[in-house]
Scaffold this motif. Structure first.
Motif, PDB file in Angstrom:
ATOM      1  N   MET A 170       0.840  -1.203   0.000  1.00 11.25           N
ATOM      2  CA  MET A 170       0.000   0.000   0.000  1.00 11.25           C
ATOM      3  C   MET A 170       0.873   1.250   0.000  1.00 11.25           C
ATOM      4  SD  MET A 170      -3.260  -0.998   2.411  1.00 11.25           S
ATOM      5  CE  MET A 170      -2.307  -1.615   3.801  1.00 11.25           C
ATOM      6  N   LEU A 171       0.439   2.266  -0.725  1.00 10.54           N
ATOM      7  CA  LEU A 171       1.283   3.428  -0.966  1.00 10.54           C
ATOM      8  C   LEU A 171       1.522   4.278   0.274  1.00 10.54           C
ATOM      9  CD1 LEU A 171       0.019   4.676  -4.456  1.00 10.54           C
ATOM     10  CD2 LEU A 171       2.099   3.402  -3.922  1.00 10.54           C
ATOM     11  N   LEU A 172       0.592   4.266   1.227  1.00 11.98           N
ATOM     12  CA  LEU A 172       0.739   5.132   2.400  1.00 11.98           C
ATOM     13  C   LEU A 172       0.811   4.334   3.705  1.00 11.98           C
ATOM     14  CD1 LEU A 172      -1.766   7.984   1.415  1.00 11.98           C
ATOM     15  CD2 LEU A 172       0.719   7.923   1.100  1.00 11.98           C
ATOM     16  N   GLU A 173       1.271   3.128   3.621  1.00 18.84           N
ATOM     17  CA  GLU A 173       1.376   2.286   4.815  1.00 18.84           C
ATOM     18  C   GLU A 173       2.302   2.930   5.837  1.00 18.84           C
ATOM     19  OE1 GLU A 173       1.901  -2.453   5.853  1.00 18.84           O
ATOM     20  OE2 GLU A 173       2.560  -1.669   3.911  1.00 18.84           O
ATOM     21  N   ASN A 174       1.864   2.933   7.089  1.00 15.96           N
ATOM     22  CA  ASN A 174       2.622   3.493   8.220  1.00 15.96           C
ATOM     23  C   ASN A 174       2.742   5.020   8.169  1.00 15.96           C
ATOM     24  OD1 ASN A 174       3.135   0.878   9.304  1.00 15.96           O
ATOM     25  ND2 ASN A 174       4.856   0.647   7.872  1.00 15.96           N
ATOM     26  N   LYS A 175       1.928   5.659   7.338  1.00 13.18           N
ATOM     27  CA  LYS A 175       1.907   7.119   7.303  1.00 13.18           C
ATOM     28  C   LYS A 175       0.756   7.640   8.164  1.00 13.18           C
ATOM     29  CE  LYS A 175       4.963   7.474   3.844  1.00 13.18           C
ATOM     30  NZ  LYS A 175       6.318   8.087   3.987  1.00 13.18           N
ATOM     31  N   ASN A 176       0.974   8.794   8.781  1.00 10.56           N
ATOM     32  CA  ASN A 176      -0.062   9.471   9.558  1.00 10.56           C
ATOM     33  C   ASN A 176      -0.448  10.756   8.826  1.00 10.56           C
ATOM     34  OD1 ASN A 176       0.138   7.629  11.856  1.00 10.56           O
ATOM     35  ND2 ASN A 176       2.142   8.567  12.183  1.00 10.56           N
ATOM     36  N   ALA A 177      -1.726  10.889   8.532  1.00  9.92           N
ATOM     37  CA  ALA A 177      -2.182  12.010   7.699  1.00  9.92           C
ATOM     38  C   ALA A 177      -3.290  12.799   8.389  1.00  9.92           C
ATOM     39  CB  ALA A 177      -2.691  11.494   6.355  1.00  9.92           C
ATOM     40  N   ILE A 178      -3.145  14.121   8.386  1.00  8.19           N
ATOM     41  CA  ILE A 178      -4.219  15.014   8.833  1.00  8.19           C
ATOM     42  C   ILE A 178      -4.925  15.537   7.603  1.00  8.19           C
ATOM     43  CG2 ILE A 178      -4.828  17.118  10.062  1.00  8.19           C
ATOM     44  CD1 ILE A 178      -2.322  16.840  11.721  1.00  8.19           C
ATOM     45  N   ILE A 179      -6.254  15.459   7.601  1.00  6.37           N
ATOM     46  CA  ILE A 179      -7.054  16.010   6.516  1.00  6.37           C
ATOM     47  C   ILE A 179      -7.973  17.069   7.112  1.00  6.37           C
ATOM     48  CG2 ILE A 179      -8.708  15.582   4.672  1.00  6.37           C
ATOM     49  CD1 ILE A 179      -6.747  12.679   6.097  1.00  6.37           C
ATOM     50  N   TYR A 180      -7.733  18.326   6.753  1.00  8.73           N
ATOM     51  CA  TYR A 180      -8.580  19.425   7.211  1.00  8.73           C
ATOM     52  C   TYR A 180      -9.730  19.595   6.221  1.00  8.73           C
ATOM     53  CZ  TYR A 180      -4.490  20.538  10.063  1.00  8.73           C
ATOM     54  OH  TYR A 180      -3.448  20.471  10.946  1.00  8.73           O
TER      55      TYR A 180
ATOM     56  N   ALA B 117     -13.353  12.257   0.542  1.00  7.83           N
ATOM     57  CA  ALA B 117     -12.879  11.306  -0.466  1.00  7.83           C
ATOM     58  C   ALA B 117     -11.377  11.075  -0.348  1.00  7.83           C
ATOM     59  CB  ALA B 117     -13.220  11.806  -1.865  1.00  7.83           C
ATOM     60  N   VAL B 118     -10.632  12.143  -0.113  1.00  6.92           N
ATOM     61  CA  VAL B 118      -9.189  12.003   0.043  1.00  6.92           C
ATOM     62  C   VAL B 118      -8.861  11.222   1.320  1.00  6.92           C
ATOM     63  CG1 VAL B 118      -7.037  13.274   0.432  1.00  6.92           C
ATOM     64  CG2 VAL B 118      -8.628  14.018  -1.351  1.00  6.92           C
ATOM     65  N   ALA B 119      -9.581  11.497   2.390  1.00 12.33           N
ATOM     66  CA  ALA B 119      -9.361  10.764   3.637  1.00 12.33           C
ATOM     67  C   ALA B 119      -9.597   9.269   3.434  1.00 12.33           C
ATOM     68  CB  ALA B 119     -10.290  11.298   4.724  1.00 12.33           C
ATOM     69  N   ARG B 120     -10.676   8.913   2.748  1.00 10.03           N
ATOM     70  CA  ARG B 120     -10.957   7.498   2.494  1.00 10.03           C
ATOM     71  C   ARG B 120      -9.880   6.869   1.614  1.00 10.03           C
ATOM     72  NH1 ARG B 120     -16.134   9.772   2.129  1.00 10.03           N
ATOM     73  NH2 ARG B 120     -16.068   9.754  -0.156  1.00 10.03           N
ATOM     74  N   ALA B 121      -9.409   7.625   0.612  1.00 11.07           N
ATOM     75  CA  ALA B 121      -8.362   7.104  -0.273  1.00 11.07           C
ATOM     76  C   ALA B 121      -7.050   6.919   0.487  1.00 11.07           C
ATOM     77  CB  ALA B 121      -8.165   8.051  -1.455  1.00 11.07           C
ATOM     78  N   PHE B 122      -6.710   7.871   1.345  1.00 11.12           N
ATOM     79  CA  PHE B 122      -5.503   7.729   2.164  1.00 11.12           C
ATOM     80  C   PHE B 122      -5.603   6.482   3.047  1.00 11.12           C
ATOM     81  CE2 PHE B 122      -4.004  12.475   2.468  1.00 11.12           C
ATOM     82  CZ  PHE B 122      -3.674  12.438   1.123  1.00 11.12           C
ATOM     83  N   ALA B 123      -6.738   6.320   3.694  1.00 15.12           N
ATOM     84  CA  ALA B 123      -6.925   5.177   4.590  1.00 15.12           C
ATOM     85  C   ALA B 123      -6.865   3.861   3.824  1.00 15.12           C
ATOM     86  CB  ALA B 123      -8.250   5.303   5.332  1.00 15.12           C
ATOM     87  N   ALA B 124      -7.440   3.832   2.639  1.00 17.36           N
ATOM     88  CA  ALA B 124      -7.425   2.610   1.829  1.00 17.36           C
ATOM     89  C   ALA B 124      -6.014   2.217   1.429  1.00 17.36           C
ATOM     90  CB  ALA B 124      -8.287   2.810   0.579  1.00 17.36           C
TER      91      ALA B 124
ATOM     92  N   VAL C  50     -13.993  13.370  -8.458  1.00 17.98           N
ATOM     93  CA  VAL C  50     -13.419  13.423  -7.116  1.00 17.98           C
ATOM     94  C   VAL C  50     -12.454  12.256  -6.901  1.00 17.98           C
ATOM     95  CG1 VAL C  50     -13.945  13.299  -4.655  1.00 17.98           C
ATOM     96  CG2 VAL C  50     -15.373  14.676  -6.160  1.00 17.98           C
ATOM     97  N   ALA C  51     -12.814  11.075  -7.411  1.00 20.42           N
ATOM     98  CA  ALA C  51     -11.943   9.904  -7.260  1.00 20.42           C
ATOM     99  C   ALA C  51     -10.590  10.141  -7.931  1.00 20.42           C
ATOM    100  CB  ALA C  51     -12.614   8.665  -7.849  1.00 20.42           C
ATOM    101  N   GLU C  52     -10.592  10.823  -9.068  1.00 20.66           N
ATOM    102  CA  GLU C  52      -9.322  11.109  -9.752  1.00 20.66           C
ATOM    103  C   GLU C  52      -8.469  12.079  -8.945  1.00 20.66           C
ATOM    104  OE1 GLU C  52     -10.809  10.384 -14.349  1.00 20.66           O
ATOM    105  OE2 GLU C  52     -11.107  12.346 -13.407  1.00 20.66           O
ATOM    106  N   ILE C  53      -9.116  13.056  -8.329  1.00 27.87           N
ATOM    107  CA  ILE C  53      -8.376  13.985  -7.472  1.00 27.87           C
ATOM    108  C   ILE C  53      -7.788  13.233  -6.278  1.00 27.87           C
ATOM    109  CG2 ILE C  53      -8.514  16.091  -6.091  1.00 27.87           C
ATOM    110  CD1 ILE C  53      -9.030  16.416  -9.160  1.00 27.87           C
ATOM    111  N   ALA C  54      -8.586  12.369  -5.658  1.00 24.13           N
ATOM    112  CA  ALA C  54      -8.129  11.618  -4.489  1.00 24.13           C
ATOM    113  C   ALA C  54      -6.985  10.672  -4.850  1.00 24.13           C
ATOM    114  CB  ALA C  54      -9.289  10.833  -3.880  1.00 24.13           C
TER     115      ALA C  54
ATOM    116  N   ALA D  35      -3.883  12.669  -5.169  1.00 23.82           N
ATOM    117  CA  ALA D  35      -3.396  13.068  -3.847  1.00 23.82           C
ATOM    118  C   ALA D  35      -2.636  11.926  -3.187  1.00 23.82           C
ATOM    119  CB  ALA D  35      -4.569  13.499  -2.969  1.00 23.82           C
ATOM    120  N   VAL D  36      -3.139  10.711  -3.325  1.00 22.88           N
ATOM    121  CA  VAL D  36      -2.448   9.543  -2.773  1.00 22.88           C
ATOM    122  C   VAL D  36      -1.059   9.412  -3.382  1.00 22.88           C
ATOM    123  CG1 VAL D  36      -2.411   7.016  -2.745  1.00 22.88           C
ATOM    124  CG2 VAL D  36      -4.508   8.230  -2.157  1.00 22.88           C
TER     125      VAL D  36
END
Length: 263
Positions: A1-11, A20-27, A231-235, A238-239
């Motif tokens: 996974m591309l963001l494994e072990n990363k901690n992300a804040i989404i304002y 959508a970005v938060a869900r994509a980051f989590a996925a 929105v999915a393409e933007i998310a 972002a990932v």
């Protein structure tokens, strides 16, 4: 996974794009910390992430309150051990801002975007940058829209506010890059699924004396492939930019306008 072990804040994570970005980051394996002014909306996003096996925290934060932003960043850093990604997706209702000629615009329709978008981007990026430079790594993401880089009428204070965010992005990248921190802006055209697009296109359509559907057709006609980004393409972008695969990207305005803006 591309963001494994990363901690992300989404304002602004309770909004359509932020969520959508938060869900994509989590996925992609990130532990996400959802921040915004509306707790119920944040909890809705968090429940979806947890139901899919992700890890999400929620905090009510006014991004224009620098003490609140700093306190939240401290709390996240203490709990998670690092802040690896910060993404600011805050937005405003556009009625009273867009759809009126600048010469007829009340000063509030200019002031509100100018005092919200650049300030929110600055305060959240500053909080992240202070902690990321200490750890020697991190990615700060901002988001703007195509009018920042084109001459479009009836934008009120939005186009200048977005242009200011892009300038801030470049300045931050230059200052924080030597300390291991990347700063990138995503520049998108209107996303057809978002409620805000319906509001904005309605305002512009009314000003031009056409229907919202006709204005939508006019805007898609300005893209090369005759469609607006989703929105999915933007998310997904972002990932990628937030991941280690995007390490060569910093100080850039990533063009997601489908050709509406040509670099």
């Amino acid at each position: 996974m591309l963001l494994e072990n990363k901690n992300a804040i989404i304002y602004g994570a309770g909004g359509f794009v932020g969520g959508a970005v938060a869900r994509a980051f989590a996925a992609e394996g990130a532990r996400v910390f959802l921040a915004g002014r509306t707790g119920a909306a944040l909890e809705t996003v968090a429940r979806k992430i947890r139901a899919s096996g992700g890890v999400a925290g929620v905090a009510t934060v006014d991004v224009l309150d620098e003490d609140a932003v700093e306190a939240h960043a401290d709390a996240v850093a203490r709990e998670a051990g690092s802040i690896d990604v910060s993404f600011n997706a805050v937005s405003l209702p556009q009625t009273g801002i867009q759809g009126t000629r600048l010469v007829d615009l009340p000063s509030g329709g200019f002031d509100l975007p100018m005092t919200t978008y650049p300030k929110a981007a600055f305060l959240t990026a500053r909080a992240a940058g202070r902690r990321m430079t200490g750890q020697g790594s991190g990615v700060i993401l901002t988001i703007t829209a195509s009018p920042s880089r084109s001459a479009l009428p009836l934008m009120g204070g939005m186009a200048p506010a977005w242009a200011a965010v892009e300038s801030l992005t470049r300045g931050l990248a230059a200052e924080l890059g030597p300390r291991g921190v990347r700063v990138v802006c995503l520049n998108a055209a209107g996303m057809p699924e978002t409620p805000q697009l319906a509001e904005v296109y309605g305002l512009h359509a009314a000003a031009h004396g056409i229907t919202a559907e006709e204005f939508h057709t006019r805007m898609t006609g300005r893209t090369f492939n005759r469609r607006l980004p989703t929105v999915a393409e933007i998310a997904d972008t972002a990932v990628f930019v937030a991941s280690d695969r995007g390490n060569a990207i910093s100080g850039a305005i990533v063009n997601l306008t489908g050709g509406m803006v040509v670099d």
